[in-house]
Design an enzyme around this catalytic site. Structure first.
Site, PDB file in Angstrom:
ATOM      1  N   PRO A  72      -3.744   0.092  18.932  1.00  0.00           N
ATOM      2  CA  PRO A  72      -3.516  -0.390  17.557  1.00  0.00           C
ATOM      3  C   PRO A  72      -3.701   0.676  16.465  1.00  0.00           C
ATOM      4  O   PRO A  72      -3.427   0.412  15.307  1.00  0.00           O
ATOM      5  CB  PRO A  72      -4.545  -1.504  17.404  1.00  0.00           C
ATOM      6  CG  PRO A  72      -5.597  -1.205  18.405  1.00  0.00           C
ATOM      7  CD  PRO A  72      -4.928  -0.526  19.545  1.00  0.00           C
ATOM      8  N   LYS A 107       1.484  -0.395  15.188  1.00  0.00           N
ATOM      9  CA  LYS A 107       2.895  -0.478  15.572  1.00  0.00           C
ATOM     10  C   LYS A 107       3.269  -1.736  16.350  1.00  0.00           C
ATOM     11  O   LYS A 107       4.441  -2.064  16.456  1.00  0.00           O
ATOM     12  CB  LYS A 107       3.262   0.745  16.426  1.00  0.00           C
ATOM     13  CG  LYS A 107       3.296   2.039  15.642  1.00  0.00           C
ATOM     14  CD  LYS A 107       4.345   1.992  14.564  1.00  0.00           C
ATOM     15  CE  LYS A 107       4.175   3.093  13.535  1.00  0.00           C
ATOM     16  NZ  LYS A 107       4.738   2.692  12.233  1.00  0.00           N
ATOM     17  N   TYR A 113      -9.047   5.472   7.856  1.00  0.00           N
ATOM     18  CA  TYR A 113      -9.223   5.816   9.266  1.00  0.00           C
ATOM     19  C   TYR A 113     -10.270   6.926   9.330  1.00  0.00           C
ATOM     20  O   TYR A 113     -10.068   8.008   8.768  1.00  0.00           O
ATOM     21  CB  TYR A 113      -7.912   6.330   9.855  1.00  0.00           C
ATOM     22  CG  TYR A 113      -6.845   5.288  10.064  1.00  0.00           C
ATOM     23  CD1 TYR A 113      -6.095   4.808   8.995  1.00  0.00           C
ATOM     24  CD2 TYR A 113      -6.584   4.777  11.338  1.00  0.00           C
ATOM     25  CE1 TYR A 113      -5.102   3.851   9.184  1.00  0.00           C
ATOM     26  CE2 TYR A 113      -5.592   3.825  11.538  1.00  0.00           C
ATOM     27  CZ  TYR A 113      -4.861   3.361  10.462  1.00  0.00           C
ATOM     28  OH  TYR A 113      -3.882   2.422  10.652  1.00  0.00           O
ATOM     29  N   HIS A 146       0.852  -1.197   0.000  1.00  0.00           N
ATOM     30  CA  HIS A 146       0.000   0.000   0.000  1.00  0.00           C
ATOM     31  C   HIS A 146       0.882   1.240   0.000  1.00  0.00           C
ATOM     32  O   HIS A 146       1.833   1.319   0.771  1.00  0.00           O
ATOM     33  CB  HIS A 146      -0.894   0.031   1.256  1.00  0.00           C
ATOM     34  CG  HIS A 146      -2.041  -0.927   1.209  1.00  0.00           C
ATOM     35  ND1 HIS A 146      -3.128  -0.815   2.020  1.00  0.00           N
ATOM     36  CD2 HIS A 146      -2.262  -2.007   0.442  1.00  0.00           C
ATOM     37  CE1 HIS A 146      -3.990  -1.773   1.752  1.00  0.00           C
ATOM     38  NE2 HIS A 146      -3.485  -2.524   0.805  1.00  0.00           N
ATOM     39  N   TYR A 186       4.242   6.305  10.097  1.00  0.00           N
ATOM     40  CA  TYR A 186       3.358   5.178   9.797  1.00  0.00           C
ATOM     41  C   TYR A 186       4.102   4.078   9.033  1.00  0.00           C
ATOM     42  O   TYR A 186       4.007   2.904   9.360  1.00  0.00           O
ATOM     43  CB  TYR A 186       2.158   5.656   8.974  1.00  0.00           C
ATOM     44  CG  TYR A 186       1.014   4.655   8.934  1.00  0.00           C
ATOM     45  CD1 TYR A 186       1.024   3.597   8.024  1.00  0.00           C
ATOM     46  CD2 TYR A 186      -0.060   4.742   9.808  1.00  0.00           C
ATOM     47  CE1 TYR A 186      -0.009   2.671   7.987  1.00  0.00           C
ATOM     48  CE2 TYR A 186      -1.104   3.819   9.770  1.00  0.00           C
ATOM     49  CZ  TYR A 186      -1.065   2.782   8.865  1.00  0.00           C
ATOM     50  OH  TYR A 186      -2.093   1.856   8.829  1.00  0.00           O
TER      51      TYR A 186
HETATM   52  C1  PHB Z   1      -5.607  -4.403  10.797  1.00  0.00           C
HETATM   53  O1  PHB Z   1      -5.707  -4.578   9.562  1.00  0.00           O
HETATM   54  O2  PHB Z   1      -5.870  -5.292  11.650  1.00  0.00           O
HETATM   55  C2  PHB Z   1      -5.165  -3.040  11.305  1.00  0.00           C
HETATM   56  C3  PHB Z   1      -4.696  -2.096  10.402  1.00  0.00           C
HETATM   57  C4  PHB Z   1      -4.295  -0.851  10.863  1.00  0.00           C
HETATM   58  C5  PHB Z   1      -4.373  -0.568  12.215  1.00  0.00           C
HETATM   59  C6  PHB Z   1      -4.843  -1.521  13.123  1.00  0.00           C
HETATM   60  C7  PHB Z   1      -5.243  -2.767  12.669  1.00  0.00           C
HETATM   61  O3  PHB Z   1      -4.003   0.667  12.665  1.00  0.00           O
END
Ligand code: PHB
Ligand code: APR
Length: 409
Positions: free
Chosen positions: A301, A305, A209, A79, A400
């Site tokens: 989460p 990280k 997000y 990505h 990130y």
């Molecule tokens: C996930 O795909 O489980 C995932 C992706 C990004 C995050 C947290 C979990 O910030």
């Protein structure tokens, strides 16, 4: 290796077969250093445990460097950006343009499967599954040992030069350090995540997000057939209280954007609720016991990280152990905790920042600086600045995708 008195011996005793323990075992094996991994769960359990899903750029490079990334390179999803949604708008953060690298979406359980296939099926070293009663001994000497009961019910003793505590937040390794010596810094957030895994083709090719007025939502994926989604919920939420209809409706509302729709599909497993906390245990070393990964630190989460930090820890640890066993130098071990904690605190801050900016702090009793109308104003201002300033977007992007493992600014 079994000694005369039935006691077994190895260089490094590793407690835990998660990302930290298995990457450490693999790094050591590639350096010709033997280790034994002790895991309380079964192989099938650790390979099916749905956890994180985003690999930082340095993590992917490390896995490639140790030769366990063939399937990752075939099945992982590169990505080059993410989107932030708030105030009815959708704003892409273009990692490739801003920092020239990206992330890879690949389930943690897939990383664990690849590492176990290399170590166990490749006969490169032992992993003892379904052990119990693990206890550490003499970790302040240069001859620590681990006692445990193996899967057959046999009590065993493993003598080693070093013990790596890679047994996660609920593990036993940290308890081998006297409470008075540990400094614990932590923060618990006034919300949790309700997570769903659905057999539904992703409708969008990057993560989203959403900092919606009703609360946070995250759109992610695991494969071209599986979507991964999360909803912010109150901290004491019972997942069973949410019907699938309610989950899909709330996700649709919070992730709403022009031209965006969700494929609803059959849930692969029951929805689960995960608490949100930040936690750092210092120091990460006690004599010949070294803590790594979730045994030493927890991040919310939101910044993706957790697994990446665990792997960054053991990269430092493996280098320190090579210096110890090849040159007799403890310099690396002496520096281990401080070296890891610089990256840990950078990731803690980034994860706190992403969490604070995107979640709704709506309890008027919530003492956090992001509660109430003023707090929401701060959040929206930060979000607008982050997507409107190249400098601010670059800061998000470099954190990130992952700062270089060599050190953290
Ligand atoms: C996930 O795909 O489980 C995932 C992706 C990004 C995050 C947290 C979990 O910030
Ligand atoms: N004895 C042996 N094994 C144990 C014990 C014990 N007493 N206690 C826990 N374990 C095992 C767990 O079953 C688990 O497989 O230790 C392992 C710890 O793995 P993780 O919890 O995955 O921790 P870590 O390797 O540090 O990875 C951290 O990966 O789980 C994701 O994103 C998540 O942030 C987390 C990251």
């Amino acid at each position: 290796m079994r000694e005369g008195d039935g006691v077994e011996r190895t260089r490094v005793g590793i407690v835990g077969a998660g990302p930290a323990g298995l990457v450490l075992a693999t790094l050591l094996e590639r350096a010709g250093i033997e280790s034994v991994v002790l895991e309380s769960r079964s192989r099938s359990y650790v390979e099916q445990r749905v956890r994180a899903g985003v690999l930082e750029h340095p993590t992917v490079e490390l896995l490639r460097g140790i030769g366990v990334a063939d399937r990752l390179d075939r099945e992982g999803m590169p990505h080059e950006g993410i989107s932030l949604r708030f105030g009815g708008g959708d704003h892409r953060i273009d990692f490739a343009d801003l920092v020239g690298r990206g992330i890879t979406v690949y389930g943690q359980q897939e990383v664990v499967k690849d590492l176990l296939a290399d170590r166990v099926d490749g006969h490169r070293g032992p992993v003892e599954f379904e052990v119990s009663d693990v206890a550490l001994h003499d970790v302040t000497t240069d001859a620590p040992s681990i006692t445990f009961t193996d899967a057959t019910g046999t009590d065993r003793t493993l003598r080693c030069d070093v013990v790596a505590g890679c047994d996660g937040f609920h593990g036993v390794s940290r308890t081998a350090i006297p409470d008075g010596l540990l400094r614990i810094a932590e923060r618990t957030y006034p919300f949790s995540w309700l997570g769903v895994l659905a057999r539904a083709a992703p409708t969008h090719d990057e993560l989203v997000y959403a900092g919606h007025d009703r609360g946070f939502a995250l759109y992610s994926m695991r494969s071209p057939e599986v979507t991964r989604l999360y909803l912010q919920v109150p901290p004491d939420t019972d997942a069973a209280a949410w019907s699938e209809r309610q989950i899909w409706d709330e996700l649709g509302t919070r992730l709403e954007a022009d031209g965006f729709g969700l494929n609803e599909g059959e849930l692969c497993e029951k929805p689960s609720v995960t608490g949100m906390r930040s936690r750092v245990v210092e120091p990460m070393r006690y004599g010949r016991l070294l803590l790594a990964g979730d045994a030493a630190h927890i991040v919310p989460p939101t910044g993706a990280k957790g697994m990446n930090l665990a792997i960054a820890d053991v990269r430092v640890l493996a280098d320190a152990l090579v210096s110890l066993f090849e040159g007799g130098s403890e310099t690396g071990l002496d520096a281990y905790s401080d070296t890891c904690l610089r990256r840990v605190w950078r990731a803690e801050h980034f994860s706190w920042w992403m969490t604070s900016m995107l979640h709704r702090f709506d309890d008027e009793n919530d003492p956090s600086e992001f509660a109430g109308p003023f707090g929401r104003g701060l959040q929206l201002s930060q979000l607008r600045y982050t997507v409107g300033s190249r400098a601010a977007a670059t800061s998000l992007a470099e954190n990130y995708v992952g700062l270089p493992h060599e050190g953290t600014r």
